[in-house]
Enzyme design. Structure first.
Site, short mmCIF file in Angstrom:
data_model
loop_
_atom_site.label_atom_id
_atom_site.label_comp_id
_atom_site.label_asym_id
_atom_site.label_seq_id
_atom_site.Cartn_x
_atom_site.Cartn_y
_atom_site.Cartn_z
N TYR A 1 0.85 -1.20 0.00
CA TYR A 1 0.00 0.00 0.00
C TYR A 1 0.88 1.24 0.00
CZ TYR A 1 -3.33 3.51 1.58
OH TYR A 1 -4.11 4.63 1.67
N GLU B 1 -3.68 7.48 -4.20
CA GLU B 1 -3.62 6.21 -3.45
C GLU B 1 -3.32 5.07 -4.40
OE1 GLU B 1 -7.25 4.25 -1.90
OE2 GLU B 1 -6.26 4.33 0.05
#
Ligand code: ADP
Ligand code: MG
Length: 399
Positions: free
Chosen positions: A119, A207
Site C-alpha cells: 500500500y 492512493e
C-alpha cells in the site's frame, strides 16, 4: 475532482511510473479490440467508476455468486463475456453506498503475476501543512482496518515542501515497505516519481492499492485513485478535460456553475446560508431541533439575486426537501438587497414548501419589512434558534 483509474495511470506513466499495459473501452467490441492488442494470456477487466472496493463489489443485476468489478480473464472470449456482464450494470461497493454506480467504461489490462501486494498513498496533511507519504506492507486490503488493528504496519513519511523530495525520503519509503535489493531501489525511484507527479498535478490525494511486487521482481502500480485540489484546476486544463460528469451528482454540477458550495445530504430541510461556518451551525441547529439537513449550501459572501435563484432551484430539485431554511448574515451585502433576491427567487421558482428566513446585519429591518409585505408565505425568524424551531414546526404542520 476525481478521475478514473485508467486516467490516473496514464498521468502517472508520464512521470515514468511502472503500470501494466491497458486500454479503456466503452463498448464490448472495444473491450475485445483492447484485449487483442495486449500480449495475454491473462487479462483483467476492470469497471471504471469513481469508487473503490470494486473487486469485492456486487452487480445489482447479476446473481449473488457472480464476481465483482475486477475480473481475471483467461481468454479473449472471457474478456468479451465479462465486458458484456459489466457494461450498463450497477456495481455496489462499500464506497458507492446502496444505490451503487452504473458502469459505463471498462479498462482492459494485462494480468500480472503477483508475488506480494503493498500500500502507498499520498495526501496533503493538514496538521503539518505538508505532503505525507503513507506506506504499508499490508496492501490490497482494507487499509482502515490495518490502521485500526495493526498501526505499527503503517509508516508515514512527511516531506518538507521547501526541501522537496530527498533521497532519504525514498529510502524511508523502501524501508517502510520492507523491500531489499533491486526492489528497494525501485521503491526509492517510484517514491520520487510519485512526489513529482503529485506536486506537478496539484493532487489532493493519490492512493496506490495495491502496489505489487511481480513474480519476476518488479514493482508495478495495479490500482490507483487520484483526486485534485479544485482550487488549482485552472492551472491544469488537461486534467480538467478528464472530468467525467456522469460520475458526479447533477445538482452539485449545477451548483458549481454558479460557484455555490453545495453538498447533498440525507435529511428533509433544505438550507441556504452564506459562509461555511454559518452553514455548519445551521445544520447543527436543525439537528438539535430533531430534523436533518437535506444539503449543505454556502452561497458565499456576494450572493446576487441570480445566485440566490439558482440556489433555490437546486434545493427544490431535490424531492426529499420538505422545507427551506434561509439563514443569511448581511455583512458585506445589505439585508434588504438579500430580501429582494429571496422574494424574486421564491416567485420565479413557484415555491411549494414552507420557507423560513432569518436575516441579520445591515438594514435588517428594511429586509424583514420587505419579506413581511411580499405577499409570499415566508415565515420570518429572529435568530438561529428561532429559525430552526420555526422550520421544523412548519414542516411538521405541512406533513
Ligand atoms: P478495487 O480496489 O476497486 O477492488 P483493484 O484494482 O485494487 O480494485 O483490484 C482488486 C484486486 O484485484 C487487487 O488487489 C489485485 O489482487 C487484483 N488485480 C487488480 N488488477 C490486477 C491485474 N492487472 N493483474 C492481476 N491482478 C489484479
Ligand atoms: Mg484497489
Amino acid at each position: 475532482m476525481n478521475i478514473h483509474e485508467y486516467q490516473a495511470k496514464e498521468l502517472l506513466a508520464k512521470f515514468g511510473v511502472g503500470i501494466p499495459a491497458g486500454i479503456a473501452a466503452l463498448t464490448v467490441e472495444e473491450a475485445v479490440a483492447a484485449a487483442r492488442q495486449l500480449p495475454g494470456p491473462l487479462y483483467v477487466v476492470k469497471a471504471q467508476i469513481h469508487a473503490g472496493g470494486r473487486g469485492k463489489g456486487k452487480f445489482k443485476e447479476l446473481p449473488a455468486e457472480a464476481k465483482g468489478g475486477v475480473r481475471l480473464a483467461k481468454s479473449i472470449e472471457e474478456v468479451e463475456a465479462f465486458a458484456r456482464e459489466m457494461l450498463g450494470n450497477t456495481l455496489v461497493t462499500i464506497q458507492t453506498g446502496e444505490a451503487g454506480k452504473q458502469v459505463n467504461r471498462l479498462y482492459v489490462t494485462d494480468g500480472v503475476d503477483i508475488a506480494k501486494e503493498y500500500y502507498l498513498s499520498m495526501v496533503v496533511d493538514r496538521a503539518t501543512g505538508r505532503v505525507a507519504m503513507i506506506v504499508s506492507t499490508e496492501g490490497g486490503m482494507d487499509i482502515e482496518e490495518v490502521a485500526h488493528s495493526t498501526p505499527e504496519k503503517i509508516t508515514t513519511i512527511v516531506i518538507d515542501p521547501a526541501e522537496g523530495f530527498m533521497p532519504h525520503h525514498g529510502r524511508a519509503v523502501a524501508y517502510g515497505l520492507k523491500l531489499e535489493g533491486e526492489l528497494n531501489k525501485q521503491a526509492q525511484t517510484l517514491a520520487g516519481q510519485l512526489y513529482a507527479a503529485f506536486m506537478a498535478l496539484d493532487c489532493a490525494m493519490l492512493e496506490i492499492n495495491p502496489l505489487v511486487e511481480t513474480k519476476d521482481g518488479n514493482l508495478l502500480v495495479l490500482d490507483t485513485k487520484m483526486s485534485f485540489d479544485s482550487n488549482a484546476l485552472y492551472r491544469h486544463p488537461d486534467v480538467m478535460a478528464l472530468r467525467d460528469e456522469t460520475e458526479e451528482d447533477p445538482a452539485e454540477i449545477e451548483a458549481s456553475k454558479y460557484d455555490l458550495a453545495y453538498i447533498k445530504l440525507d435529511g428533509d430541510i433544505g438550507c441556504m446560508v452564506n459562509g461555511a461556518g454559518l452553514a455548519m451551525a445551521t445544520m447543527d441547529i436543525i439537528k438539535l431541533n430533531g430534523m436533518f439537513p437535506a444539503n449543505f449550501l454556502d452561497v458565499g459572501g456576494g450572493a446576487t439575486t441570480e445566485k440566490v435563484t439558482a440556489a433555490f432551484k437546486i434545493i427544490l430539485s431535490d424531492p426529499a426537501v420538505k422545507g427551506i431554511l434561509v439563514n443569511i448574515f448581511g455583512g458585506i451585502m445589505k439585508c434588504d438587497v438579500i430580501a429582494e433576491g429571496i422574494i424574486a427567487a421564491a416567485k420565479e421558482v413557484n415555491l411549494s414548501v414552507p420557507l423560513v428566513v432569518r436575516l441579520e446585519g445591515t438594514n435588517v429591518q428594511q429586509g424583514k419589512d420587505l419579506l413581511n409585505t411580499s405577499g409570499l408565505p415566508i415565515v420570518s425568524a429572529n435568530d438561529l434558534g428561532d429559525a430552526a424551531a420555526k422550520i421544523v414546526a412548519e414542516v411538521k404542520k405541512a406533513a
